[in-house]
Design a protein around this motif. Structure first.
Motif, PDB file in Angstrom:
ATOM      1  N   UNK A   1       0.894  -1.113   0.077  1.00  0.00           N
ATOM      2  CA  UNK A   1       0.046  -0.048   0.170  1.00  0.00           C
ATOM      3  C   UNK A   1       0.784   1.206   0.021  1.00  0.00           C
ATOM      4  N   UNK A   2       1.883   1.295   0.989  1.00  0.00           N
ATOM      5  CA  UNK A   2       2.740   2.462   0.680  1.00  0.00           C
ATOM      6  C   UNK A   2       3.592   2.644  -0.322  1.00  0.00           C
ATOM      7  N   UNK A   3       3.884   1.532  -0.964  1.00  0.00           N
ATOM      8  CA  UNK A   3       4.751   1.538  -2.090  1.00  0.00           C
ATOM      9  C   UNK A   3       4.157   1.982  -3.187  1.00  0.00           C
ATOM     10  N   UNK A   4       2.734   1.784  -3.420  1.00  0.00           N
ATOM     11  CA  UNK A   4       1.800   2.272  -4.459  1.00  0.00           C
ATOM     12  C   UNK A   4       1.777   3.833  -4.449  1.00  0.00           C
ATOM     13  N   UNK A   5       1.611   4.089  -3.024  1.00  0.00           N
ATOM     14  CA  UNK A   5       1.619   5.777  -2.770  1.00  0.00           C
ATOM     15  C   UNK A   5       2.933   6.275  -3.414  1.00  0.00           C
ATOM     16  N   UNK A   6       4.095   5.656  -2.975  1.00  0.00           N
ATOM     17  CA  UNK A   6       5.270   6.366  -3.017  1.00  0.00           C
ATOM     18  C   UNK A   6       5.604   6.271  -4.842  1.00  0.00           C
ATOM     19  N   UNK A   7       5.190   5.415  -5.311  1.00  0.00           N
ATOM     20  CA  UNK A   7       5.529   5.150  -6.798  1.00  0.00           C
ATOM     21  C   UNK A   7       4.708   6.218  -7.597  1.00  0.00           C
ATOM     22  N   UNK A   8       3.368   6.324  -6.821  1.00  0.00           N
ATOM     23  CA  UNK A   8       2.586   7.661  -7.684  1.00  0.00           C
ATOM     24  C   UNK A   8       3.206   8.958  -7.369  1.00  0.00           C
ATOM     25  N   UNK A   9       3.810   9.113  -6.359  1.00  0.00           N
ATOM     26  CA  UNK A   9       4.322  10.459  -6.140  1.00  0.00           C
ATOM     27  C   UNK A   9       5.696  10.450  -7.091  1.00  0.00           C
ATOM     28  N   UNK A  10       6.615   9.463  -6.854  1.00  0.00           N
ATOM     29  CA  UNK A  10       7.676   9.451  -7.863  1.00  0.00           C
ATOM     30  C   UNK A  10       7.400   9.735  -9.259  1.00  0.00           C
ATOM     31  N   UNK A  11       6.475   9.382  -9.929  1.00  0.00           N
ATOM     32  CA  UNK A  11       5.733   9.489 -11.132  1.00  0.00           C
ATOM     33  C   UNK A  11       5.607  10.861 -11.414  1.00  0.00           C
ATOM     34  N   UNK A  12       4.768  11.623 -10.438  1.00  0.00           N
ATOM     35  CA  UNK A  12       4.681  12.765 -10.614  1.00  0.00           C
ATOM     36  C   UNK A  12       5.950  13.803 -10.288  1.00  0.00           C
ATOM     37  N   UNK A  13       6.605  13.641  -9.631  1.00  0.00           N
ATOM     38  CA  UNK A  13       7.983  14.206  -9.303  1.00  0.00           C
ATOM     39  C   UNK A  13       8.812  14.116 -10.699  1.00  0.00           C
ATOM     40  N   UNK A  14       8.591  12.835 -11.331  1.00  0.00           N
ATOM     41  CA  UNK A  14       9.685  12.998 -12.473  1.00  0.00           C
ATOM     42  C   UNK A  14       9.190  13.610 -13.489  1.00  0.00           C
ATOM     43  N   UNK A  15       8.096  14.039 -13.534  1.00  0.00           N
ATOM     44  CA  UNK A  15       7.289  14.563 -14.918  1.00  0.00           C
ATOM     45  C   UNK A  15       7.269  15.885 -14.468  1.00  0.00           C
ATOM     46  N   UNK A  16       7.047  16.453 -13.351  1.00  0.00           N
ATOM     47  CA  UNK A  16       6.612  17.931 -13.082  1.00  0.00           C
ATOM     48  C   UNK A  16       7.550  18.577 -12.103  1.00  0.00           C
ATOM     49  N   UNK A  17       8.912  18.147 -11.944  1.00  0.00           N
ATOM     50  CA  UNK A  17       9.736  18.554 -11.038  1.00  0.00           C
ATOM     51  C   UNK A  17       9.989  20.201 -11.345  1.00  0.00           C
ATOM     52  N   UNK A  18      10.123  20.603 -12.507  1.00  0.00           N
ATOM     53  CA  UNK A  18      10.300  21.712 -12.975  1.00  0.00           C
ATOM     54  C   UNK A  18       9.138  22.699 -12.826  1.00  0.00           C
ATOM     55  N   UNK A  19       8.001  22.289 -12.293  1.00  0.00           N
ATOM     56  CA  UNK A  19       6.870  23.114 -11.942  1.00  0.00           C
ATOM     57  C   UNK A  19       6.909  23.754 -10.367  1.00  0.00           C
ATOM     58  N   UNK A  20       7.990  23.234  -9.837  1.00  0.00           N
ATOM     59  CA  UNK A  20       7.828  23.730  -8.377  1.00  0.00           C
ATOM     60  C   UNK A  20       8.944  24.437  -8.102  1.00  0.00           C
TER      61      UNK A  20
END
Length: 391
Positions: free
Chosen positions: A225-244
């Motif tokens: 369960x926590x792994x799936x949450x972490x994977x989702x966050x990493x996916x967003x981070x990898x795609x959108x890090x320049x927006x932060x």
């Protein structure tokens, strides 16, 4: 960007450890091999036909067949020469050619872009050929080199400690550069890697060794369960890090560390009865909420147990089944609040010991010791790091 040519390939460092000026102190040194070099270093007897490649970083050099930089990805192809440099955007792009040692092969390209999320250093890697990566850590490296790799696209596999984790897009893997590993990435891949903050790396060291080393190359972690949450966050981070922005980037790094710590505790508690006991889980949930609402108050085990009309023994049992003690949980939650306050610009005028006292730490010297033990940095260093311009 320093390179060291050898008969068996090229040693490269700096794709994560951008602060080290020489290889002796870098924690991220890897051996780079072209696709046509002998891949005889396989850990589990897997044929080495994929060859090897490593990652670059730090200096932002560019040009045909060497390093490249544009503020996004740096692109390189050819024999591995070195050219000029330029910067821009949120980072410096880098790449490395495939020459050195056992020969070169025209057409190999790699794209790299370093990034930063507070205490977490990261790098985006993109390539069109199959590559293999092996670590060459320095004994003098000051950090353990625990890494969190996330496959954005393509396919791959990570071997370490006698296990192999096959990677599909959207999956992550934990590993360390302090021990032998082998990372294979197939053609047309995008890979995102983070070096962990000292506090989380310390928890990994404690949880992962010396035996059994159950966390590295563990293919089951992304499925929890926590792994799936972490994977989702990493996916967003990898795609959108320049927006932060600077503050958001640091907070995102803290979120990743927090989820990973939760995953470590979840893994340690796997197989216990709490998850299957609805009443016990609900009681623990109420207790956790009670603690979060009263972090500045008396949260001794006796006080917490009395507030919920249970025995101290039962309280300890509830937390034990979750992989943490009552005292450790309270201390961690208080320290997390203090770290949040330390990087808040609106609280910059308050000394660290005042912030600590707000969250239940009355003795400044004790607070400084436990804070450093938890996060690997002093309160002053955390505050100074927050003032550092985004890299």
């Amino acid at each position: 960007m320093p390179l060291e040519r050898r008969d068996d390939g090229t040693l490269v460092f700096g794709y994560l450890d951008t602060a080290s000026e020489d290889r002796a102190g870098a924690f991220d040194t890897v051996l780079v091999r072209a696709g046509d070099q002998d891949g005889s270093d396989s850990l589990l007897g897997v044929p080495g036909a994929a060859g090897m490649a490593g990652f670059a970083g730090a200096a932002g050099v560019g040009g045909s067949g060497g390093f490249g930089g544009s503020g996004g990805f740096g692109r390189v192809g050819g024999a591995g020469g070195v050219g000029g440099d330029r910067e821009g955007g949120h980072g410096v792009g880098h790449g490395i050619g495939s020459g050195g040692g056992g020969g070169s092969r025209e057409g190999y390209t790699a794209e790299l872009r370093p990034c930063s999320f507070g205490a977490l250093s990261g790098c985006h890697i993109s390539g069109e050929e199959r590559v293999r990566v092996l670590p060459r850590p320095s004994p003098a490296a000051p950090r353990s080199g625990h890494l969190l790799g996330f496959l954005v696209s393509g396919s791959g596999a990570l071997e370490q400690d006698g296990r192999r984790a096959d990677l599909a897009p959207g999956e992550f893997v934990l590993y360390t550069g302090a021990r032998p590993f082998q990372l294979d990435l197939d053609a047309a891949h995008r890979y995102f890697v983070l070096s962990l903050d000292p506090g989380t790396a310390g928890l990994l060291n404690a949880a992962d060794g010396p035996a059994p080393r159950a966390l590295t190359a563990n293919a089951e972690l992304p499925r929890s369960p926590s792994g799936r949450v972490l994977a989702a966050v990493l996916g967003e981070l990898a795609s959108r890090d320049r927006g932060f922005g600077p503050l958001a980037s640091r907070e995102m790094g803290e979120h990743v560390s927090g989820i990973l710590r939760t995953l470590l505790r979840e893994t340690a508690a796997a197989g216990t009865a709490t998850a299957g006991q609805g009443g016990a889980a609900r009681t623990l949930e109420r207790i956790l909420g009670y603690i979060d609402d009263r972090l500045a108050e008396d949260l001794s085990p006796g006080a917490v147990a009395a507030a919920h009309h249970i025995s101290v023994r039962h309280l300890h049992a509830l937390f034990r089944e979750s992989g943490v003690t009552v005292g450790d949980h309270v201390r961690q939650r208080r320290l997390e609040r203090i770290r949040r306050d330390l990087v808040d610009p609106d609280l910059a005028h308050l000394p660290a010991y005042v912030l600590a006292a707000r969250w239940g730490f009355g003795e400044a010297s004790h607070f400084s010791r436990v804070f450093r033990a938890e996060f690997g940095l002093s309160p002053r260093a955390v505050r100074e790091q927050a003032r550092t311009p985004y890299r």
